[in-house]
Motif scaffolding. Sequence first.
Motif, PDB file in Angstrom:
ATOM      1  N   ASN A 101      21.544  23.385  -6.114  1.00  5.18           N
ATOM      2  CA  ASN A 101      20.120  23.545  -5.317  1.00  5.18           C
ATOM      3  C   ASN A 101      19.792  22.012  -6.403  1.00  5.18           C
ATOM      4  N   SER A 154       6.741  16.065  -9.166  1.00  2.00           N
ATOM      5  CA  SER A 154       6.560  16.199  -7.651  1.00  2.00           C
ATOM      6  C   SER A 154       9.110  16.719  -8.224  1.00  2.00           C
ATOM      7  N   GLY A 155       9.086  15.990  -8.291  1.00  2.00           N
ATOM      8  CA  GLY A 155      10.495  15.850  -8.331  1.00  2.00           C
ATOM      9  C   GLY A 155      11.422  17.770  -8.424  1.00  2.00           C
ATOM     10  N   SER A 156      10.487  18.394  -9.771  1.00  3.23           N
ATOM     11  CA  SER A 156      10.566  19.492  -9.818  1.00  3.23           C
ATOM     12  C   SER A 156      10.409  20.632  -8.677  1.00  3.23           C
ATOM     13  N   LEU A 157       8.875  19.910  -7.713  1.00  6.79           N
ATOM     14  CA  LEU A 157       8.772  21.027  -6.641  1.00  6.79           C
ATOM     15  C   LEU A 157       9.934  21.081  -5.418  1.00  6.79           C
ATOM     16  N   LYS A 158      10.580  19.651  -5.447  1.00  8.12           N
ATOM     17  CA  LYS A 158      11.207  19.734  -4.687  1.00  8.12           C
ATOM     18  C   LYS A 158      12.862  20.329  -4.620  1.00  8.12           C
ATOM     19  N   VAL A 159      12.858  20.309  -6.097  1.00  2.77           N
ATOM     20  CA  VAL A 159      14.194  21.418  -6.736  1.00  2.77           C
ATOM     21  C   VAL A 159      14.197  22.739  -6.004  1.00  2.77           C
ATOM     22  N   GLN A 192      12.305  23.935  -4.626  1.00  2.00           N
ATOM     23  CA  GLN A 192      11.604  24.413  -3.115  1.00  2.00           C
ATOM     24  C   GLN A 192      12.803  24.698  -1.624  1.00  2.00           C
ATOM     25  N   ARG A 193      13.820  24.675  -2.853  1.00  2.00           N
ATOM     26  CA  ARG A 193      15.415  24.732  -2.073  1.00  2.00           C
ATOM     27  C   ARG A 193      16.148  26.044  -2.092  1.00  2.00           C
ATOM     28  N   THR A 195      14.718  27.070   0.883  1.00  2.00           N
ATOM     29  CA  THR A 195      15.842  27.093   2.062  1.00  2.00           C
ATOM     30  C   THR A 195      16.710  27.372   2.229  1.00  2.00           C
ATOM     31  N   CYS A 252       4.067  24.590  -4.564  1.00  2.00           N
ATOM     32  CA  CYS A 252       4.963  25.026  -3.220  1.00  2.00           C
ATOM     33  C   CYS A 252       3.889  25.846  -2.243  1.00  2.00           C
TER      34      CYS A 252
END
Length: 346
Positions: free
Chosen positions: A251, A225-230, A232-233, A236, A215
Amino acid sequence: MSSPQTKQKGTKKPKPHRCQQCKKDFSSRSDLTKHQRIHTGEKPFSCAQCGETFIQSGHLRAHQRIHTGEKPFSCDQCGETFIQSGHLRAHQRIHTGEKPYSCEDCGKTFTHSSTLQKHRLIHTGEKSFSCNECGQSFARSGSLKSHQGTHTGKKPYGCEDCGKTFAHTTTLQAHRLIHTGEKPFSCDQCGQSFARSGPLKNHQRIHTGEKSFSCDECGQSFALSGSLKVHQRIHTGEKPYSCQDCGKSFNGSSSYSNHRNIHTKDKIYSCQHCGKVFSSYSSHRAHERIHTGIKPHQCQHCDKRFYSSSDLSVHERVHTGHKPYCCGKCMKSFSKSQSLKKHKCV
């Protein structure tokens, strides 16, 4: 004395038929005709079920097995069955460890030629397939075809067991394993089994400790990568999954799915040891480890082990000092969401 009619060993079959487009040679006129359809785009063989078209009749026959469910080719090692013999040969390399396809740029080897072709695009950066609807470009025609389904909403592949339809054959094949219960891919470390090789590879990162996705905001790293996207929410504030019954937003899709079961009262996963039922598969799987004693999630800082990845993530904040949950009024931050909720009640 040998007859002049005798075919000598090692003699190559002549290829008198040449393609004028790419200069490739073929031994028969029929092989040349099939090949030329690559250049002309002609696909004369059509599926009566979904309308998909093919260059060769053999490709159509193989495709039709998706609709019939026929899988005549079986693996001697694990029993997994396949629609095409080529798919079986590629699968068997998982057991043998054979990786015959090598990248000329970096030397990395692969089990399948298709995987090598995908990998090569990392070096070239080429994305020659573009969507007419939104302009998004793709490195492979298959990826473009899958993407186009988001615009058309077409789901031609149906499950014979439950009737659920899918946009892609691979998604249907993965879904069917829910009904069969087949899990041919097993982890050497803890014995956990999986329906597909991809989830096994992701799982194995738990044991190796590999976390290659980081992150930019807080430096926390993840195995997927999917865990990182979640994650990062959290920074944001984005919560794209909204409940139609109560309006609560989430999220992550898994959090949303678990919440939906509150309204449906659906508890479909039952523990084979004590009979306790759960609304989510992940909760059910984590619970069963209490009976088996398996703790596959290990802390890289103190070697403490946990039943679930979420428990490990919370624990690791003790070492990293990471506090991702922040109060909007006083800006005080917390390592656990429960601590933030308690704080807000004060």
